[in-house]
Design a protein around this motif. Structure first.
Motif, PDB file in Angstrom:
ATOM      1  N   GLU A  19      -1.749   6.062   1.192  1.00 39.65           N
ATOM      2  CA  GLU A  19      -1.951   4.624   1.681  1.00 39.65           C
ATOM      3  C   GLU A  19      -1.211   4.245   2.828  1.00 39.65           C
ATOM      4  OE1 GLU A  19      -1.955   0.273  -0.763  1.00 39.65           O
ATOM      5  OE2 GLU A  19      -0.891   2.251  -1.551  1.00 39.65           O
TER       6      GLU A  19
ATOM      7  N   ASN B 199      -2.913   0.386   9.132  1.00 41.15           N
ATOM      8  CA  ASN B 199      -4.147   0.345  10.034  1.00 41.15           C
ATOM      9  C   ASN B 199      -3.467   0.777  11.501  1.00 41.15           C
ATOM     10  OD1 ASN B 199      -6.708   0.108  11.062  1.00 41.15           O
ATOM     11  ND2 ASN B 199      -6.526  -1.900  11.170  1.00 41.15           N
TER      12      ASN B 199
ATOM     13  N   ASN C   3       3.134  -8.719   7.052  1.00 37.56           N
ATOM     14  CA  ASN C   3       2.041  -8.595   6.256  1.00 37.56           C
ATOM     15  C   ASN C   3       1.007  -7.875   6.931  1.00 37.56           C
ATOM     16  OD1 ASN C   3       3.357 -10.981   5.098  1.00 37.56           O
ATOM     17  ND2 ASN C   3       2.672 -12.256   6.711  1.00 37.56           N
ATOM     18  N   PRO C   4       1.254  -6.494   6.861  1.00 37.73           N
ATOM     19  CA  PRO C   4       0.457  -5.605   7.424  1.00 37.73           C
ATOM     20  C   PRO C   4      -0.800  -5.261   6.401  1.00 37.73           C
ATOM     21  CG  PRO C   4       2.379  -4.402   6.098  1.00 37.73           C
ATOM     22  CD  PRO C   4       2.471  -6.064   6.314  1.00 37.73           C
ATOM     23  N   ASP C   5      -1.755  -4.683   7.112  1.00 35.77           N
ATOM     24  CA  ASP C   5      -3.098  -3.929   6.318  1.00 35.77           C
ATOM     25  C   ASP C   5      -2.678  -2.522   5.898  1.00 35.77           C
ATOM     26  OD1 ASP C   5      -4.470  -6.481   6.538  1.00 35.77           O
ATOM     27  OD2 ASP C   5      -5.433  -5.851   8.560  1.00 35.77           O
TER      28      ASP C   5
ATOM     29  N   ILE D  54      -4.561   0.760   4.234  1.00 37.47           N
ATOM     30  CA  ILE D  54      -5.850   1.599   3.994  1.00 37.47           C
ATOM     31  C   ILE D  54      -5.786   2.564   3.046  1.00 37.47           C
ATOM     32  CG2 ILE D  54      -7.544   3.027   5.165  1.00 37.47           C
ATOM     33  CD1 ILE D  54      -6.762   1.882   7.793  1.00 37.47           C
TER      34      ILE D  54
ATOM     35  N   SER E 170     -10.400   1.373   0.339  1.00 35.81           N
ATOM     36  CA  SER E 170     -10.375  -0.040   0.568  1.00 35.81           C
ATOM     37  C   SER E 170      -9.344  -0.536   1.782  1.00 35.81           C
ATOM     38  CB  SER E 170     -10.015  -0.929  -0.625  1.00 35.81           C
ATOM     39  OG  SER E 170      -8.693  -0.449  -1.056  1.00 35.81           O
ATOM     40  N   THR E 171      -9.392  -1.632   2.172  1.00 36.90           N
ATOM     41  CA  THR E 171      -8.281  -2.234   3.113  1.00 36.90           C
ATOM     42  C   THR E 171      -7.950  -3.514   2.607  1.00 36.90           C
ATOM     43  OG1 THR E 171      -9.409  -0.949   5.046  1.00 36.90           O
ATOM     44  CG2 THR E 171      -7.660  -2.909   5.574  1.00 36.90           C
ATOM     45  N   ALA E 172      -6.353  -3.874   2.489  1.00 38.74           N
ATOM     46  CA  ALA E 172      -5.934  -4.824   1.934  1.00 38.74           C
ATOM     47  C   ALA E 172      -4.556  -5.249   2.786  1.00 38.74           C
ATOM     48  CB  ALA E 172      -5.673  -4.727   0.601  1.00 38.74           C
ATOM     49  N   ARG E 173      -4.636  -6.439   3.109  1.00 38.45           N
ATOM     50  CA  ARG E 173      -3.353  -7.087   3.670  1.00 38.45           C
ATOM     51  C   ARG E 173      -2.226  -7.201   2.298  1.00 38.45           C
ATOM     52  NH1 ARG E 173      -3.644 -11.550   8.038  1.00 38.45           N
ATOM     53  NH2 ARG E 173      -4.874  -9.906   8.954  1.00 38.45           N
TER      54      ARG E 173
ATOM     55  N   ARG F 247       0.251 -13.308  12.021  1.00 35.28           N
ATOM     56  CA  ARG F 247       0.342 -12.905  10.898  1.00 35.28           C
ATOM     57  C   ARG F 247       1.204 -13.503   9.833  1.00 35.28           C
ATOM     58  NH1 ARG F 247      -2.940  -8.115  10.795  1.00 35.28           N
ATOM     59  NH2 ARG F 247      -2.252  -7.453   8.716  1.00 35.28           N
TER      60      ARG F 247
END
Length: 520
Positions: free
Chosen positions: A145, A148, A155-157, A159, A163-166, A269
């Motif tokens: 994990e 990005n 509050n990073p994303d 990958i 999926s990609t999630a914040r 962010r």
């Protein structure tokens, strides 16, 4: 080595050796777990275990613990002082011209064999959490994990393969949360594990975490002796680079002062709560700056102090989270047979020569921190002064896993060094090559270093520099044309050619526009 030759060697290694590395054959001894904590741009000067001028003002007790309970390496160096190429060298155990990752914008081809691929084949549970920054998807991991691209502090994303999630929170804390969750809930506990915890911090723009927004706000840090360096005695590249604290760090994103013309300094962010806490600190900083109306040396002094406050507070979060990992190992009975490694992708300038950033073959960016703890094997408080390299990590981990490194790997296993049994024929020199001119206008260069001398060739402008490290550890005087040093120049040039032949280095090429890659 050509790409075809690389793939041929890889193919031969896989077909001939990989079958013999089946997990059943590697169970003749209890193999260690490995936790590889890797930070980004963490200067050895900013780790108090190295006893530098910042040690008492900005201690790193948890990182220090790895060294005090294990080994501190005082001469660990990188092959190419830049984030992406360094990561590729660590993973593949090869120089940039072999793995194909020379500049910041290059990606790692998935056909390149890496130590996690091998360790997974050897039966290790493998995981990677945090910064990857190699464009391709990670290979050789049971779980990964990653951030990005460069990633964000707040509050990073993240990958995954699907999926990609914040994720809410601060990156250094989140990365550790995910790593500890995998240790507790995500792995097969019957098998040894490799866990790579790769932090974004303390990479520019040095955004402090919520726990350390006020850390160091009242501290005055000592200025390095070369903060006001005039570069007399150095060549063109030192004089024309764009990595000066005084003029190349930005008021907005770097110093967190938000003039109207620089709205980019506002971190979009952040949640409202995060922003309020942030503004309580940096509104005061901005007011202080505006009221002083500084110029000249006074302005550089102010910028240096702000840079250090932010950079070192960002390091504090890394150190806190290293402590969380060590505490977990202790609490769960894993400490004794787990090798914990702490390192960074390269060194970093903390005001030396008036600079931030890295890239040069000069000591502060060429050298990187390395500390290792493995209670079953490494003697407490050991200090090593052998020349070691980030090339060596891959082969070290593979040997500990009971495997055989592919022929293409160019490093040396550190296993005997960790046991304080350095072989008599250990390396006595290191090869370096930096390719990415357009980042901060640092001229492309290659060079060779041993414990006494360093020879650097800025080949696009055909300038040579020689430093006598015994007499001039700050590398202030180029001795290349000094009539007292012709024998040293000749010997170092011969050593450079020897290493280029050993590592199969192609002829250097002149600059071109394809090198456009900016690490801002």
């Amino acid at each position: 080595m050509t790409t075809i030759q690389y793939h041929l060697k890889t193919f031969l290694w896989v077909t001939i050796n990989l079958v013999s590395l089946h997990p059943i054959m590697a169970q003749t001894r209890k193999r260690p777990n490995i936790i590889f904590i890797f930070s980004d741009d963490h200067a050895f000067q900013a780790i108090s275990a190295y006893n530098g001028p910042l040690a008492k003002l900005a201690p790193t007790p948890n990182i220090d613990r790895i060294g005090s309970e294990g080994m501190r390496f005082d001469k660990c160096y990188v092959t190419n002082s830049l984030c992406t190429p360094s990561r590729a060298s660590v993973l593949t155990g090869t120089h940039s011209h072999i793995n194909g990752v020379k500049i910041l914008s290059d990606g790692l081809n998935n056909s390149k064999i890496t130590f996690p691929m091998i360790m997974k084949c050897l039966g290790y549970q493998t995981a990677l959490v945090g910064k990857w920054h190699l464009k391709s998807k990670p290979q050789g991991f049971n779980y990964w994990e990653v951030l990005n691209n460069q990633g964000e502090y707040y509050n990073p994303d993240f990958i995954t393969s699907s999926s990609t999630a914040r994720v809410a929170g601060y990156a250094t804390d989140i990365i550790t949360d995910k790593a500890l969750n995998w240790l507790q809930n995500g792995r097969d506990k019957a098998e040894p594990f490799l866990l790579m915890i790769h932090h974004k911090a303390p990479h520019r723009s040095f955004e402090k975490g919520p726990d350390h927004l006020r850390t160091f706000e009242g501290v005055i840090f000592p200025e390095p002796p070369t903060l006001f360096d005039d570069y007399v005695g150095r060549g063109t590249s030192a004089k024309t680079q764009e990595m000066m604290i005084g003029k190349d760090l930005r008021l907005g994103k770097d110093f967190k002062i938000a003039p109207k013309e620089d709205e980019s300094s506002v971190n979009g962010r952040m949640t409202e709560q995060q922003r309020q806490a942030w503004n309580q600190v940096y509104d005061s900083v901005s007011t202080d700056f505006q009221s002083k109306n500084l110029s000249g040396k006074d302005l550089l002094k102010w910028k240096y102090q702000r840079y250090m406050k932010d950079y070192l507070a960002t390091v504090c979060s890394v150190d806190d989270n290293v402590g969380r990992v060590l505490d977990y190992l202790d609490k769960n009975g894993l400490a004794e047979n787990t090798l914990v490694v702490y390192s960074s992708d390269q060194g970093f300038y903390l005001g030396e020569h008036g600079w931030f950033d890295k890239r040069f073959m000069y000591e502060e960016s060429f050298r990187t921190p390395l500390l290792m703890r493995w209670p079953e094997t490494i003697k407490k408080g050991a200090i090593n002064t052998d020349l070691v390299s980030n090339l060596d990590f891959a082969q070290t981990f593979i040997e500990l896993a009971g495997g055989k490194s592919p022929e293409v790997m160019q490093g040396l296993s550190l296993v005997p060094v960790m046991k304080s049994q350095t072989p008599n024929d250990w390396r006595t020199s290191l090869y370096y090559h930096y390719y990415d001119f357009h980042g901060h206008k640092v001229q492309r260069h290659e060079g060779v270093a041993n414990k006494n001398y360093k020879l650097i060739h800025f080949y696009d402008i055909n300038e040579w520099e020689l430093y006598d490290l015994r007499k001039d550890p700050q590398e202030l005087t180029n001795q290349y044309d000094n009539p007292a040093y012709p024998a040293i120049v000749k010997a170092m040039k011969a050593e450079l050619q020897k290493l280029k032949k050993q590592y199969e280095v192609e002829s250097v090429q002149t600059s071109d526009s394809s090198d456009l890659a900016i690490d801002r």
